[in-house]
Design an enzyme around this catalytic site. Sequence first.
Site, PDB file in Angstrom:
ATOM      1  N   HIS A   1      31.237  40.431  38.807  1.00 14.79           N
ATOM      2  CA  HIS A   1      30.436  41.848  39.790  1.00 14.79           C
ATOM      3  C   HIS A   1      31.805  42.899  40.151  1.00 14.79           C
ATOM      4  CE1 HIS A   1      30.753  38.733  42.510  1.00 14.79           C
ATOM      5  NE2 HIS A   1      31.081  39.614  42.989  1.00 14.79           N
TER       6      HIS A   1
ATOM      7  N   HIS B   1      34.138  44.528  43.326  1.00 18.86           N
ATOM      8  CA  HIS B   1      34.413  45.518  44.310  1.00 18.86           C
ATOM      9  C   HIS B   1      35.060  46.540  44.123  1.00 18.86           C
ATOM     10  CE1 HIS B   1      33.351  41.246  46.386  1.00 18.86           C
ATOM     11  NE2 HIS B   1      33.366  40.823  45.333  1.00 18.86           N
TER      12      HIS B   1
END
Length: 140
Positions: free
Chosen positions: A101, A103
Amino acid sequence: MSVQDCIFCKIIAGQIPCTKIYENEFVLAFLDVGPVSEGHVLVVSKQHTSSVDQTDPRAMAEIAKVLPDLAGSVKKAMAADGYNVLCNNGASAGQVVGHMHFHIIPRKANDGVFNQWPAFQYPEGKAKEIGDKIRENISL
Ligand code: AMP
Ligand code: ZN
């Protein structure tokens, strides 16, 4: 970690709630529940992969397609001066959730987030040695 145990796969499947920011066929973006600044967003591929090097470039391209707009939207909405786009890969790099992922962390001047950047200088010859080693591993 298996897909069944993955908290982000559960969010993608709608089994765990999130504050959704954006979704398309390939990508989901939602608010981080433990933000380091207000408006901290996570952008995930809907296809489970553990890290950048394990991710199909086509899945990565789908993230790349939406990141500019999402980053700009976060910056504008939070009236931020800037933002960090960050991806932790592996526990030693601070990765806690094993679903790759990005940020997006909105930043303001002197906000104190990430105060340290432990930069150093290579001794003579070391940069060439390391550059050679990395190039030998590229399979593009
Ligand atoms: P990382 O350390 O890069 O693996 O970051 C994982 C991030 O996921 C952390 O910032 C957590 O606050 C965030 N997180 C963990 N569980 C959830 C959740 N259920 N919903 C939203 N964010 C989460
Ligand atoms: Zn997952």
